[in-house]
Design a protein around this motif. Structure first.
Motif, PDB file in Angstrom:
ATOM      1  N   LEU A 205       0.838  -1.196   0.000  1.00 43.99           N
ATOM      2  CA  LEU A 205       0.000   0.000   0.000  1.00 43.99           C
ATOM      3  C   LEU A 205       0.874   1.247   0.000  1.00 43.99           C
ATOM      4  CD1 LEU A 205      -2.783  -1.138   2.502  1.00 43.99           C
ATOM      5  CD2 LEU A 205      -3.000  -0.839   0.020  1.00 43.99           C
ATOM      6  N   PRO A 206       0.351   2.367  -0.495  1.00 42.47           N
ATOM      7  CA  PRO A 206       1.190   3.539  -0.728  1.00 42.47           C
ATOM      8  C   PRO A 206       1.737   4.232   0.511  1.00 42.47           C
ATOM      9  CG  PRO A 206      -0.819   3.647  -2.036  1.00 42.47           C
ATOM     10  CD  PRO A 206      -0.992   2.527  -1.069  1.00 42.47           C
ATOM     11  N   THR A 207       0.977   4.262   1.618  1.00 42.33           N
ATOM     12  CA  THR A 207       1.391   5.071   2.759  1.00 42.33           C
ATOM     13  C   THR A 207       1.370   4.263   4.050  1.00 42.33           C
ATOM     14  OG1 THR A 207      -0.791   5.877   3.472  1.00 42.33           O
ATOM     15  CG2 THR A 207       0.250   7.023   1.614  1.00 42.33           C
ATOM     16  N   GLN A 208       2.135   4.717   5.023  1.00 45.46           N
ATOM     17  CA  GLN A 208       2.119   4.082   6.338  1.00 45.46           C
ATOM     18  C   GLN A 208       0.754   4.200   6.987  1.00 45.46           C
ATOM     19  OE1 GLN A 208       5.648   6.337   7.561  1.00 45.46           O
ATOM     20  NE2 GLN A 208       6.546   4.439   8.335  1.00 45.46           N
ATOM     21  N   GLU A 209       0.083   5.332   6.797  1.00 48.89           N
ATOM     22  CA  GLU A 209      -1.217   5.505   7.436  1.00 48.89           C
ATOM     23  C   GLU A 209      -2.253   4.526   6.890  1.00 48.89           C
ATOM     24  OE1 GLU A 209      -3.475   9.061   4.918  1.00 48.89           O
ATOM     25  OE2 GLU A 209      -2.704   9.469   6.923  1.00 48.89           O
ATOM     26  N   ASP A 210      -2.057   4.007   5.674  1.00 48.46           N
ATOM     27  CA  ASP A 210      -2.970   2.983   5.160  1.00 48.46           C
ATOM     28  C   ASP A 210      -2.967   1.749   6.058  1.00 48.46           C
ATOM     29  OD1 ASP A 210      -3.713   4.496   2.949  1.00 48.46           O
ATOM     30  OD2 ASP A 210      -2.087   3.712   1.723  1.00 48.46           O
ATOM     31  N   TYR A 211      -1.835   1.491   6.683  1.00 46.02           N
ATOM     32  CA  TYR A 211      -1.721   0.350   7.592  1.00 46.02           C
ATOM     33  C   TYR A 211      -2.058   0.719   9.038  1.00 46.02           C
ATOM     34  CZ  TYR A 211       0.858  -1.986   3.832  1.00 46.02           C
ATOM     35  OH  TYR A 211       1.216  -2.563   2.627  1.00 46.02           O
ATOM     36  N   LEU A 212      -1.763   1.953   9.436  1.00 43.86           N
ATOM     37  CA  LEU A 212      -1.738   2.285  10.855  1.00 43.86           C
ATOM     38  C   LEU A 212      -2.881   3.163  11.331  1.00 43.86           C
ATOM     39  CD1 LEU A 212       2.097   3.057  11.062  1.00 43.86           C
ATOM     40  CD2 LEU A 212       0.947   0.870  11.466  1.00 43.86           C
ATOM     41  N   SER A 213      -3.529   3.915  10.443  1.00 45.10           N
ATOM     42  CA  SER A 213      -4.557   4.863  10.867  1.00 45.10           C
ATOM     43  C   SER A 213      -5.927   4.201  10.965  1.00 45.10           C
ATOM     44  CB  SER A 213      -4.635   6.042   9.886  1.00 45.10           C
ATOM     45  OG  SER A 213      -3.425   6.765   9.903  1.00 45.10           O
ATOM     46  N   ALA A 214      -6.647   4.559  12.019  1.00 43.84           N
ATOM     47  CA  ALA A 214      -7.974   3.987  12.232  1.00 43.84           C
ATOM     48  C   ALA A 214      -8.940   4.357  11.115  1.00 43.84           C
ATOM     49  CB  ALA A 214      -8.517   4.460  13.583  1.00 43.84           C
ATOM     50  N   ASN A 215      -8.738   5.535  10.501  1.00 43.26           N
ATOM     51  CA  ASN A 215      -9.674   5.981   9.461  1.00 43.26           C
ATOM     52  C   ASN A 215      -9.393   5.370   8.092  1.00 43.26           C
ATOM     53  OD1 ASN A 215      -7.393   7.336   8.663  1.00 43.26           O
ATOM     54  ND2 ASN A 215      -8.242   9.405   8.922  1.00 43.26           N
ATOM     55  N   ARG A 216      -8.451   4.398   8.034  1.00 47.16           N
ATOM     56  CA  ARG A 216      -8.161   3.732   6.759  1.00 47.16           C
ATOM     57  C   ARG A 216      -8.666   2.292   6.754  1.00 47.16           C
ATOM     58  NH1 ARG A 216      -7.489   7.218   3.055  1.00 47.16           N
ATOM     59  NH2 ARG A 216      -5.830   6.174   1.866  1.00 47.16           N
ATOM     60  N   ASP A 217      -9.648   2.001   7.596  1.00 52.40           N
ATOM     61  CA  ASP A 217     -10.202   0.639   7.656  1.00 52.40           C
ATOM     62  C   ASP A 217     -10.733   0.178   6.304  1.00 52.40           C
ATOM     63  OD1 ASP A 217      -9.592   0.139  10.270  1.00 52.40           O
ATOM     64  OD2 ASP A 217     -11.531   0.768  11.070  1.00 52.40           O
ATOM     65  N   ALA A 218     -11.389   1.085   5.581  1.00 51.25           N
ATOM     66  CA  ALA A 218     -11.972   0.705   4.289  1.00 51.25           C
ATOM     67  C   ALA A 218     -10.884   0.312   3.291  1.00 51.25           C
ATOM     68  CB  ALA A 218     -12.812   1.859   3.733  1.00 51.25           C
ATOM     69  N   ILE A 219      -9.759   0.996   3.340  1.00 50.29           N
ATOM     70  CA  ILE A 219      -8.646   0.664   2.450  1.00 50.29           C
ATOM     71  C   ILE A 219      -8.065  -0.693   2.815  1.00 50.29           C
ATOM     72  CG2 ILE A 219      -6.309   1.322   1.741  1.00 50.29           C
ATOM     73  CD1 ILE A 219      -8.551   3.026   0.530  1.00 50.29           C
ATOM     74  N   ARG A 220      -7.905  -0.944   4.106  1.00 53.04           N
ATOM     75  CA  ARG A 220      -7.370  -2.246   4.525  1.00 53.04           C
ATOM     76  C   ARG A 220      -8.323  -3.369   4.146  1.00 53.04           C
ATOM     77  NH1 ARG A 220      -5.400   1.127   8.707  1.00 53.04           N
ATOM     78  NH2 ARG A 220      -7.206   0.780  10.049  1.00 53.04           N
ATOM     79  N   LYS A 221      -9.628  -3.127   4.253  1.00 53.92           N
ATOM     80  CA  LYS A 221     -10.608  -4.139   3.841  1.00 53.92           C
ATOM     81  C   LYS A 221     -10.487  -4.404   2.343  1.00 53.92           C
ATOM     82  CE  LYS A 221     -14.488  -6.613   3.805  1.00 53.92           C
ATOM     83  NZ  LYS A 221     -14.763  -6.701   2.353  1.00 53.92           N
ATOM     84  N   ALA A 222     -10.356  -3.336   1.550  1.00 54.31           N
ATOM     85  CA  ALA A 222     -10.210  -3.499   0.098  1.00 54.31           C
ATOM     86  C   ALA A 222      -8.919  -4.229  -0.241  1.00 54.31           C
ATOM     87  CB  ALA A 222     -10.238  -2.132  -0.584  1.00 54.31           C
ATOM     88  N   LEU A 351      -7.467  -6.054  -9.007  1.00 60.79           N
ATOM     89  CA  LEU A 351      -6.604  -4.878  -8.916  1.00 60.79           C
ATOM     90  C   LEU A 351      -7.386  -3.599  -9.165  1.00 60.79           C
ATOM     91  CD1 LEU A 351      -3.822  -3.652  -8.557  1.00 60.79           C
ATOM     92  CD2 LEU A 351      -3.377  -4.070 -10.968  1.00 60.79           C
ATOM     93  N   LEU A 352      -8.283  -3.624 -10.134  1.00 63.28           N
ATOM     94  CA  LEU A 352      -9.106  -2.450 -10.413  1.00 63.28           C
ATOM     95  C   LEU A 352     -10.014  -2.150  -9.223  1.00 63.28           C
ATOM     96  CD1 LEU A 352      -9.969  -0.235 -12.360  1.00 63.28           C
ATOM     97  CD2 LEU A 352     -11.607  -1.846 -13.368  1.00 63.28           C
ATOM     98  N   ALA A 353     -10.558  -3.177  -8.590  1.00 67.90           N
ATOM     99  CA  ALA A 353     -11.420  -2.970  -7.424  1.00 67.90           C
ATOM    100  C   ALA A 353     -10.654  -2.269  -6.301  1.00 67.90           C
ATOM    101  CB  ALA A 353     -11.968  -4.307  -6.942  1.00 67.90           C
ATOM    102  N   LEU A 354      -9.378  -2.663  -6.088  1.00 63.16           N
ATOM    103  CA  LEU A 354      -8.562  -2.002  -5.072  1.00 63.16           C
ATOM    104  C   LEU A 354      -8.325  -0.539  -5.426  1.00 63.16           C
ATOM    105  CD1 LEU A 354      -6.722  -1.985  -2.573  1.00 63.16           C
ATOM    106  CD2 LEU A 354      -4.877  -2.843  -4.029  1.00 63.16           C
ATOM    107  N   ASN A 355      -8.015  -0.287  -6.681  1.00 62.07           N
ATOM    108  CA  ASN A 355      -7.778   1.092  -7.104  1.00 62.07           C
ATOM    109  C   ASN A 355      -9.035   1.951  -6.991  1.00 62.07           C
ATOM    110  OD1 ASN A 355      -4.932   1.611  -8.154  1.00 62.07           O
ATOM    111  ND2 ASN A 355      -5.402  -0.357  -9.067  1.00 62.07           N
ATOM    112  N   LYS A 356     -10.183   1.379  -7.272  1.00 65.20           N
ATOM    113  CA  LYS A 356     -11.440   2.119  -7.130  1.00 65.20           C
ATOM    114  C   LYS A 356     -11.707   2.452  -5.663  1.00 65.20           C
ATOM    115  CE  LYS A 356     -13.907   0.551 -11.289  1.00 65.20           C
ATOM    116  NZ  LYS A 356     -14.310   1.871 -11.809  1.00 65.20           N
ATOM    117  N   ALA A 357     -11.349   1.535  -4.773  1.00 63.28           N
ATOM    118  CA  ALA A 357     -11.500   1.811  -3.346  1.00 63.28           C
ATOM    119  C   ALA A 357     -10.612   2.970  -2.917  1.00 63.28           C
ATOM    120  CB  ALA A 357     -11.175   0.559  -2.530  1.00 63.28           C
TER     121      ALA A 357
END
Length: 706
Positions: A205-222, A351-357
């Motif tokens: 994933l592109p950023t550390q916050e994608d892994y660590l921030s609580a507000n990135r749950d949707a990205i982690r799910k995707a 891959l497209l589904a992840l990018n859309k998320a």
């Protein structure tokens, strides 16, 4: 490879933290699918406005004292639309699209001639590599069989020793690290010798916050959904894939939590640590580093430069705490994720589904032919660039730009000589540095010779693997030899076909690629104000990088060495902190602000670039008073600032904007298009901006370093 400061926006979809001697070149966006070309790829603004400077882009209903960026480029901003297959639209991107079209034409010509061209020639290799990537039916029929032998090697690992040996062997095959990577590059403290570097695993994933921030749950799910679907296509049972995805995310999250932040990575003294071999064996005690080095034919009796040691400490813990089967799952994923671009297009759907998320439901992939050309550019940048330079490069443009370079460099040197706040010792070193700075334009004197690599029309995956092996062995073989440098060689950054320019502190040099010598950066027919305050400002920007908060840590020879007195360093930091505070106050999106410490180098370079460009223009007008007249109602001084602001007019996808704000040292265009002016007296004079006006900046808050 070298890491350069970059004068560009960086809107790639996802990037890996490759060995920090180089630039990340792998991204999810280059995974290919069989898509028809659509008109959606053409932004509205490209059809309505000239690519370069134009008063038609301005919104003259806006008061320049209140919102200068909209005054300079408001009509363009209103008309510009981001195509579904892009993350932004700007002058940079529009020029990139045009260069991509030129590369498409070159590639098609190479395809038509490759079967008759000499084996190993640029025509044969470019044409056949592209052909292999466009053979969708064959890729679909092969599915994941090309990578299966590598999966089998991972599956056969049954001990720590075998894990070490396999990792070393796989390193030769791939571009980015999986668990660890060892490389050879000039020593940061003595660039006349090659030394060994050690770095840790890259992230998906592109950023550390994608892994660590609580507000990135949707990205982690995707991301979990993406990993699960991708592993299922690769042959896992669905239940196995779900379990593996959770374990992969868990491991990557642990690594992300211990990596230096992007702002911390700006400090070379923090990111690079020289250790003895005994120390790195202790650092990675759960791998046999002696065996690893032996597999790469590297010695074990010298020092090694460790990149981001904290992340390697965590990787060592992971190797100890997780069962071997979990490590093999992580390794298998790393192999697959790095290579889905070269396998079946079946991977495109997840891959497209992840990018859309990440970027919104409107996002679509670029047409397949464009992404295959991107792969050819990345893997065969020099052969493709040779064909481009031969067909499109203008020697006359190079000559004119070199003239601007000389003017800007001379002005910068004069400023150093007259500098009143530096002590004599520091000023002497600074003058030596500007005198030794080398600025090259266009393309390398010597091209990298790829002719020994076997490129076949029917083996896309094999072509990439053989190319990786060639480049990796070539780099590793440099240890113990005199340092030689490949000019204009960094994919996506300094290749002659790239829209960019970059300063490299490790060589105290600047490279301005051939494709950059075009509108909106340079127009041989434009007036002096426009060219000085676009191309001239870019040149000034890059020169200033040699003396910014990071570049100043390197000496005239390009070695990491403190040549500053403590007193002078303190004065510099005090001035630079003004830029940090200015950027910290800028809101990119609601609740999202610039990171002043991350962007301070670019912001200082912008201040220097604009100031030098404006001074060069004033000098030109003194020598050519007949040119000091209005054009389309604006003085040369006004056109200068309007031109720079238009250069940075950008619309960007919100997901990409959040990503870049968190990770990229380059601030958003809306900031760059106005912020440096607030430190330039000529701007306030040109537009009669006075105390009390929104854009006024008090003298005490302005930065006057260079």
């Amino acid at each position: 490879m070298k890491k350069s400061k970059q004068f560009r926006l960086s809107p790639w979809l996802t990037s890996s933290m490759a060995l920090l001697l180089g630039i990340c070149t792998t991204s999810c966006s280059i995974a290919v699918s069989d898509q028809p070309k659509s008109k959606a790829s053409e932004p509205v603004s490209q059809q309505q406005f000239p690519l370069g400077f134009s008063v038609e882009k301005m919104d003259t209903t806006v008061d320049p004292k209140k919102d200068f960026h909209r005054f300079a480029a408001g009509k363009w901003l209103d008309a510009a639309k981001i195509p579904p297959d892009q993350l932004s639209v700007s002058g940079f991107e529009l020029r990139r699209v045009q260069v991509s079209q030129q590369l498409d034409q070159i590639t098609q010509e190479a395809v038509a001639q490759s079967t008759k061209a000499a084996k190993g020639s640029p025509l044969q290799q470019v044409g056949d590599l592209y052909t292999s990537g466009m053979d969708v039916k064959r890729l679909e029929s092969l599915r994941v069989s090309p990578i299966k032998p590598l999966f089998d090697r991972v599956g056969a690992i049954n001990s720590s020793q075998q894990l070490t040996k396999t990792l070393a062997q796989l390193q030769i095959t791939f571009s980015n690290p999986i668990i660890v990577q060892v490389g050879v590059s000039p020593d940061r403290q003595n660039n006349k010798i090659n030394t060994i570097y050690l770095a840790g695993s890259s992230l998906s994933l592109p950023t550390q916050e994608d892994y660590l921030s609580a507000n990135r749950d949707a990205i982690r799910k995707a991301y979990l959904d993406y990993v699960t679907a991708t592993l299922t296509i690769a042959g896992n049972f669905p239940e196995e894939a779900i379990s593996a995805a959770k374990k992969i995310l868990e491991i990557e999250t642990r690594i992300a939590s211990k990596q230096l932040t992007p702002a911390e990575q700006r400090d070379p003294n923090r990111i690079y640590k020289k250790m003895s071999f005994a120390q790195i064996q202790a650092l990675l005690s759960n791998l046999d580093m002696k065996l690893y080095f032996q597999e790469l034919r590297l010695p074990t009796n010298g020092n090694v430069v460790v990149v981001d040691a904290g992340s390697l400490v965590e990787i060592n813990r992971i190797l100890k705490e997780y069962p071997l089967n979990d490590i093999k799952t992580y390794l298998r994923w790393g192999l697959l994720n790095q290579n889905i671009a070269y396998l079946t297009p079946a991977f495109d759907k997840p891959l497209l589904a992840l990018n859309k998320a990440y970027y919104g439901k409107e996002f679509e992939f670029e047409p397949r032919n464009k992404r295959v050309i991107d792969i050819v550019s990345e893997k065969y940048g020099h052969p493709l660039s040779q064909l481009y330079v031969k067909k499109y490069f203008s020697p006359e443009a190079k000559k004119q730009v070199e003239g601007i370079i000389q003017q800007i460099k001379t002005l910068f040197r004069a400023r150093l000589a007259a500098n009143k706040w530096l002590t004599d010792a520091t000023r002497k070193s600074a003058l030596e540095k500007i005198d030794r700075m080398v600025i090259k334009v266009g393309y390398p004197e010597k091209w990298i010779d790829y002719s020994s690599v076997d490129i076949r029309r029917d083996d896309f995956f094999g072509n990439v693997i053989r190319t990786n092996e060639f480049l990796n062995r070539r780099d590793l073989s440099q240890f113990g030899k005199p340092v030689t440098r490949d000019e204009f060689s960094v994919p996506r950054y300094t290749l002659p076909i790239v829209i960019n320019a970059g300063y490299n502190p490790g060589i105290n040099g600047i490279e301005i690629p051939a494709a950059f010598l075009q509108q909106p950066f340079f127009d041989p027919k434009a007036d002096a104000a426009v060219n000085f305050c676009t191309m001239g400002a870019v040149i000034g920007h890059e020169i200033t990088h040699g003396f910014d908060s990071q570049g100043r840590l390197y000496n005239a020879q390009g070695n990491l060495q403190n040549w500053w007195t403590e007193e002078d360093a303190g004065k510099f930091v005090a001035q630079a902190d003004k830029l940090v505070k200015q950027a910290d106050a800028f809101e990119v999106l609601p609740g999202v602000r610039l990171n002043g410490k991350l962007t301070v180098g670019e912001n200082l370079a912008d201040v220097g670039g604009v100031s030098l460009a404006y001074q060069a223009l004033e000098q030109y007008l003194q020598k050519n008073p007949q040119a000091n007249q209005k054009i389309n109602g604006y003085t040369p001084q006004q056109r200068c600032f309007i031109a720079w602001s238009q250069l940075w007019a950008t619309k960007e996808n919100e997901g990409a904007l959040r990503q870049n704000t968190a990770t990229d040292g380059h601030p958003v265009g809306a900031y760059r298009g106005i912020a440096p002016f607030q430190h330039e007296d000529g701007f306030f004079k040109a537009f009669d901006i006075k105390p009390g006006d929104p854009l006024w900046r008090d003298e005490k808050d302005r930065v006057k370093i260079w």
